[in-house]
Structure formats: C-alpha cells, structure tokens
Design a protein around this motif. Sequence first.
Motif, short mmCIF file in Angstrom:
data_model
loop_
_atom_site.label_atom_id
_atom_site.label_comp_id
_atom_site.label_asym_id
_atom_site.label_seq_id
_atom_site.Cartn_x
_atom_site.Cartn_y
_atom_site.Cartn_z
N ILE A 46 -69.14 16.14 -38.65
CA ILE A 46 -69.74 14.92 -38.14
C ILE A 46 -68.92 13.74 -38.63
CG2 ILE A 46 -71.35 14.83 -40.11
CD1 ILE A 46 -73.32 13.38 -38.30
N GLN A 47 -68.63 12.80 -37.73
CA GLN A 47 -67.84 11.63 -38.09
C GLN A 47 -68.71 10.38 -37.95
OE1 GLN A 47 -64.19 11.16 -35.93
NE2 GLN A 47 -63.54 9.38 -37.10
N VAL A 48 -68.76 9.58 -39.00
CA VAL A 48 -69.60 8.38 -39.02
C VAL A 48 -68.80 7.20 -39.58
CG1 VAL A 48 -71.77 9.65 -39.30
CG2 VAL A 48 -70.48 8.93 -41.32
N SER A 49 -69.32 6.01 -39.32
CA SER A 49 -68.74 4.80 -39.90
C SER A 49 -69.74 4.20 -40.87
CB SER A 49 -68.41 3.78 -38.81
OG SER A 49 -69.59 3.38 -38.13
N GLY A 50 -69.23 3.53 -41.87
CA GLY A 50 -70.08 2.85 -42.85
C GLY A 50 -69.61 1.43 -43.05
N GLU A 51 -70.54 0.50 -43.13
CA GLU A 51 -70.21 -0.90 -43.31
C GLU A 51 -70.99 -1.50 -44.48
OE1 GLU A 51 -70.98 -2.90 -39.67
OE2 GLU A 51 -69.41 -1.85 -38.55
N ALA A 52 -70.43 -2.53 -45.07
CA ALA A 52 -71.10 -3.26 -46.15
C ALA A 52 -70.48 -4.64 -46.24
CB ALA A 52 -70.96 -2.52 -47.48
N SER A 53 -71.24 -5.59 -46.76
CA SER A 53 -70.72 -6.94 -46.92
C SER A 53 -71.39 -7.62 -48.11
CB SER A 53 -70.95 -7.77 -45.65
OG SER A 53 -72.33 -7.95 -45.41
N LYS A 54 -70.73 -8.63 -48.63
CA LYS A 54 -71.28 -9.40 -49.75
C LYS A 54 -70.83 -10.84 -49.61
CE LYS A 54 -71.68 -9.41 -54.79
NZ LYS A 54 -71.39 -8.66 -56.04
N SER A 55 -71.78 -11.78 -49.69
CA SER A 55 -71.48 -13.20 -49.58
C SER A 55 -71.30 -13.80 -50.97
CB SER A 55 -72.60 -13.92 -48.83
OG SER A 55 -72.68 -13.46 -47.49
N VAL A 56 -70.21 -14.51 -51.16
CA VAL A 56 -69.91 -15.11 -52.46
C VAL A 56 -69.43 -16.55 -52.25
CG1 VAL A 56 -69.34 -12.93 -53.59
CG2 VAL A 56 -67.56 -14.20 -52.39
N SER A 57 -69.59 -17.36 -53.27
CA SER A 57 -69.12 -18.75 -53.23
C SER A 57 -67.64 -18.79 -53.58
CB SER A 57 -69.91 -19.61 -54.21
OG SER A 57 -71.28 -19.65 -53.87
N PRO A 58 -66.83 -19.49 -52.81
CA PRO A 58 -65.39 -19.57 -53.10
C PRO A 58 -65.11 -20.36 -54.37
CG PRO A 58 -65.96 -21.07 -51.33
CD PRO A 58 -67.19 -20.28 -51.61
N ASP A 59 -64.09 -19.96 -55.10
CA ASP A 59 -63.69 -20.69 -56.29
C ASP A 59 -62.20 -21.02 -56.27
OD1 ASP A 59 -62.57 -18.21 -56.67
OD2 ASP A 59 -63.49 -17.82 -58.61
N GLN A 60 -61.55 -20.82 -55.11
CA GLN A 60 -60.13 -21.14 -54.95
C GLN A 60 -59.89 -21.81 -53.60
OE1 GLN A 60 -57.87 -17.49 -55.36
NE2 GLN A 60 -57.36 -17.97 -57.47
N MET A 61 -58.85 -22.63 -53.55
CA MET A 61 -58.41 -23.21 -52.28
C MET A 61 -56.89 -23.08 -52.21
SD MET A 61 -60.77 -26.66 -52.25
CE MET A 61 -60.47 -27.08 -50.53
N HIS A 62 -56.41 -22.45 -51.14
CA HIS A 62 -54.97 -22.31 -50.91
C HIS A 62 -54.51 -23.45 -50.00
CE1 HIS A 62 -55.14 -18.45 -52.85
NE2 HIS A 62 -55.97 -17.98 -51.94
N TRP A 63 -53.54 -24.22 -50.47
CA TRP A 63 -53.06 -25.39 -49.73
C TRP A 63 -51.63 -25.17 -49.24
CZ3 TRP A 63 -55.34 -30.65 -50.04
CH2 TRP A 63 -56.61 -30.65 -50.63
N ASN A 64 -51.34 -25.75 -48.09
CA ASN A 64 -49.97 -25.80 -47.58
C ASN A 64 -49.75 -27.20 -47.03
OD1 ASN A 64 -47.82 -25.58 -45.32
ND2 ASN A 64 -47.56 -23.68 -46.50
N ILE A 65 -48.85 -27.95 -47.64
CA ILE A 65 -48.59 -29.32 -47.20
C ILE A 65 -47.12 -29.47 -46.82
CG2 ILE A 65 -50.41 -30.18 -48.72
CD1 ILE A 65 -48.22 -31.25 -50.58
#
Length: 233
Positions: free
Chosen positions: A26-45
């Motif tokens: 039997i073949q199945v898929s599994g999913e999961a997720s987690k919401s977190v607050s960001p603590d980094q910002m990547h900048w390109n100027i």
Amino acid sequence: MRLAGLFLVLLCSSQVFAFDSDDRFIQVSGEASKSVSPDQMHWNISISNEGVDLQSVAKQHSQISKQTLSSLKDILANDSKLQSQNMNLRQRTQWKNGKNINTGFIASSRISFTLNDVELYQQLWSSLAGIKGVQINNVSYDVSNREALEQEVQLTALTNAKAKAERMAAALGQKIGKPLSISEAGQAGPMPLMKTRAMSAAVESEELVSGQKSIELGEIKIRGHVAVSFELK
C-alpha cells in the motif's frame, strides 16, 4: 519478425511478473506543518550611479559602497554574512541616427546580508534610505533553526503516513508490514516580503523613516510531505 515477436512476448511477461500477487503493498502520502514566527530577514540591495566621466562614476560608486557597508556594519551583527557581489561598470548608450552613441557610464553592484534581529528592521531601513543610489531588491523572512524544524515536521509527516496506511489496511481486514520505499517533496524556502522598491520613490520608505509605520512579521509555515510504501500482510 520472429525475433521481434519473441521480444514482445518477453516484454509482456516482465510486466506480468511486476504485478505478481505476492507483491502486495500500500502506498500513502503523509503531510505535516508547523507555524513559527520568523527571526531572520534576508536582504538583497543594489547600488547604482551614472555620469559622463568614467573615473568620476567609478570613484562615486566606491564612495557610496563604502558608506553603505559602513552603515550596515554599524547595525548588523558579525554573523550577518555580509557579501558584495555583481560589481559592474558599463557604458550608457543611446540609439541615434541609426547607431549607438555613448552618453556616459553606469556603475552598479549588489550587497546581500542577513538581519538576525528583526527588531532592527526600521533602523536598518532608515539608514539605507538616507543613502542616494541604494535600492532594495528583495527582503524575505526566515527562521534560524529551519533545518531542525524541517526534520521535526518530516518525522511527523512520516508518522501521519504510517497511521493513514494502518487505517486504510484495517478497513480491508489487512495489516501493514515493513516500509518498502520512502520519498519526500521539497521544502518551502524563505517567504518573500517585498521586491524591487526604489526607496527614493516609495511612500512606504518615508513612513518607515518617520516611524509612522511598522511591519507585520506574521508566521512562516514549515511543511513536510512524504510518500511511503508498506507491505501488506
């Protein structure tokens, strides 16, 4: 023709064996997720300036770059991965009377870095807004412990896949055995915040500099998606 016929028989036989009744799974898929607050910002100027004299354009660009890097170093921590890249000095041309005419020169370069304290966002924006020739190309949110979070979500997705396989098998009076194959989908990268905004023309820049506007960090959703095959008993 006889050889072609023999090859066709062999091919059909291999397909039959591939779906042998002993290969029950039997073949199945599994999913999961987690919401977190960001603590980094990547900048390109980017930094750009232009003029009619090559040496003057190059000198001015060097001065703007030094001023920008100095401002960034005053705000950023030592682990911010500050990097200069894509330095370019080229002619500025205009099509006139059937040919390109040199009208001056353009100097440009890019700087990328990571802001590890998102509370410094407004201070950083204000500092960059005061430097003529600086433009923000892209800013994206991220989390510093992304790898650990992705591993956590991946394990949860695997657990969910196993539970789904057990439920489906039980509904048919079966049980699952050992896993036969495991695969995963790609993880989502940093979440974009903005793209290509010339600070000298952006109303938002004035609001941020004056302190009238802040930003909403929101949350980043870390997702995991796996596909698992289990043998059936």
